[in-house]
Scaffold this motif. Structure first.
Motif, PDB file in Angstrom:
ATOM      1  N   MET A  41       0.829  -1.209   0.000  1.00 17.24           N
ATOM      2  CA  MET A  41       0.000   0.000   0.000  1.00 17.24           C
ATOM      3  C   MET A  41       0.862   1.257   0.000  1.00 17.24           C
ATOM      4  SD  MET A  41      -3.326  -0.937   2.318  1.00 17.24           S
ATOM      5  CE  MET A  41      -2.414  -1.524   3.754  1.00 17.24           C
ATOM      6  N   LEU A  42       1.947   1.223   0.749  1.00 21.16           N
ATOM      7  CA  LEU A  42       2.846   2.372   0.785  1.00 21.16           C
ATOM      8  C   LEU A  42       3.490   2.591  -0.573  1.00 21.16           C
ATOM      9  CD1 LEU A  42       4.315   4.651   2.180  1.00 21.16           C
ATOM     10  CD2 LEU A  42       5.923   2.945   3.113  1.00 21.16           C
ATOM     11  N   ARG A  43       3.987   1.527  -1.200  1.00 17.10           N
ATOM     12  CA  ARG A  43       4.677   1.685  -2.488  1.00 17.10           C
ATOM     13  C   ARG A  43       3.738   2.190  -3.573  1.00 17.10           C
ATOM     14  NH1 ARG A  43       7.845   4.095  -4.915  1.00 17.10           N
ATOM     15  NH2 ARG A  43       8.762   3.254  -6.805  1.00 17.10           N
ATOM     16  N   ALA A  44       2.540   1.621  -3.686  1.00 16.76           N
ATOM     17  CA  ALA A  44       1.586   2.098  -4.694  1.00 16.76           C
ATOM     18  C   ALA A  44       1.226   3.558  -4.433  1.00 16.76           C
ATOM     19  CB  ALA A  44       0.334   1.225  -4.699  1.00 16.76           C
ATOM     20  N   SER A  45       1.046   3.923  -3.182  1.00 17.94           N
ATOM     21  CA  SER A  45       0.696   5.304  -2.839  1.00 17.94           C
ATOM     22  C   SER A  45       1.818   6.272  -3.190  1.00 17.94           C
ATOM     23  CB  SER A  45       0.351   5.397  -1.345  1.00 17.94           C
ATOM     24  OG  SER A  45      -0.763   4.581  -1.042  1.00 17.94           O
ATOM     25  N   GLN A  46       3.068   5.838  -3.008  1.00 18.68           N
ATOM     26  CA  GLN A  46       4.207   6.668  -3.414  1.00 18.68           C
ATOM     27  C   GLN A  46       4.191   6.890  -4.916  1.00 18.68           C
ATOM     28  OE1 GLN A  46       7.366   4.186  -1.918  1.00 18.68           O
ATOM     29  NE2 GLN A  46       7.564   5.359  -0.017  1.00 18.68           N
ATOM     30  N   ILE A  47       4.014   5.821  -5.662  1.00 16.70           N
ATOM     31  CA  ILE A  47       4.003   5.919  -7.128  1.00 16.70           C
ATOM     32  C   ILE A  47       2.895   6.853  -7.599  1.00 16.70           C
ATOM     33  CG2 ILE A  47       3.559   4.636  -9.275  1.00 16.70           C
ATOM     34  CD1 ILE A  47       4.893   2.193  -7.819  1.00 16.70           C
ATOM     35  N   ASN A  48       1.724   6.752  -6.981  1.00 12.70           N
ATOM     36  CA  ASN A  48       0.566   7.546  -7.391  1.00 12.70           C
ATOM     37  C   ASN A  48       0.567   8.964  -6.835  1.00 12.70           C
ATOM     38  OD1 ASN A  48      -0.735   5.601  -9.010  1.00 12.70           O
ATOM     39  ND2 ASN A  48      -1.492   4.564  -7.189  1.00 12.70           N
ATOM     40  N   ASN A 135      -4.905   1.350  -5.462  1.00  8.95           N
ATOM     41  CA  ASN A 135      -4.851   2.249  -6.614  1.00  8.95           C
ATOM     42  C   ASN A 135      -6.145   3.045  -6.747  1.00  8.95           C
ATOM     43  OD1 ASN A 135      -2.349   2.184  -8.489  1.00  8.95           O
ATOM     44  ND2 ASN A 135      -2.538   0.107  -7.684  1.00  8.95           N
ATOM     45  N   ALA A 136      -7.291   2.419  -6.524  1.00 13.92           N
ATOM     46  CA  ALA A 136      -8.567   3.135  -6.576  1.00 13.92           C
ATOM     47  C   ALA A 136      -8.622   4.197  -5.476  1.00 13.92           C
ATOM     48  CB  ALA A 136      -9.730   2.155  -6.436  1.00 13.92           C
TER      49      ALA A 136
END
Length: 161
Positions: A41-48, A135-136
């Motif tokens: 969750m942290l990594r996807a949030s960083q990317i987004n 991601n959503a």
């Protein structure tokens, strides 16, 4: 930075947020290790670029004992020695699943094979669902400009049905 709107202020927004939270709760209670969930969750949030979710998932992970070193290094996990092979496989899947629109051709067979080496079917269902849901959620928060910094661990527990 001020939010454009409060999604929880309308009846429909509150209803949708409650359902999203309950899906997240089902994933959290799955057999997928909590540390993997937090890192993904942290990594996807960083990317987004979702400041709210980076704040949320960093604080939640720290509250359950995740180390500051690992939280700081998740953005550079490929160049770090603090993650297991199973965590690396999950982070690779999270990155490929998050960057679908960035001239990427989806999740590679190599990444899928690495993930299958470490996770059973139930864990994999949880992992794939987690990547889709974070991601959503990132997109909702980025669109309405929810800023990071004000999250307190446990502040959404009242949303469960």
């Amino acid at each position: 930075m001020e939010p454009r709107m409060n999604l929880m202020a309308s009846e429909l927004g509150a209803k949708i947020s409650k359902r999203i939270y309950n899906v997240a709760l089902a994933i959290e209670r799955s057999p997928l290790p909590k540390a993997v969930q937090d890192l993904v969750m942290l990594r996807a949030s960083q990317i987004n670029g979702c400041g709210f979710c980076v704040d949320y998932h960093t604080k939640d992970a720290a509250a359950v004992g995740e180390t500051a070193v690992r939280l700081h290094l998740v953005a550079t996990w490929r160049e770090s020695t603090v993650f297991t092979e199973a965590e690396r496989a999950a982070l690779a899947l999270a990155e490929e699943g998050t960057r679908l629109a960035d001239a990427h051709h989806g999740v590679s067979d190599e990444t899928w094979a690495r993930v299958r080496e470490h996770y059973d079917d139930d864990q994999l269902v949880a992992l794939v669902s987690l990547i889709a849901m974070i991601n959503a959620t990132n997109r909702l928060n980025v669109i309405v400009r929810n800023p990071g910094g004000s999250y307190e661990p446990g502040m959404f527990t009242g949303l469960s049905s």
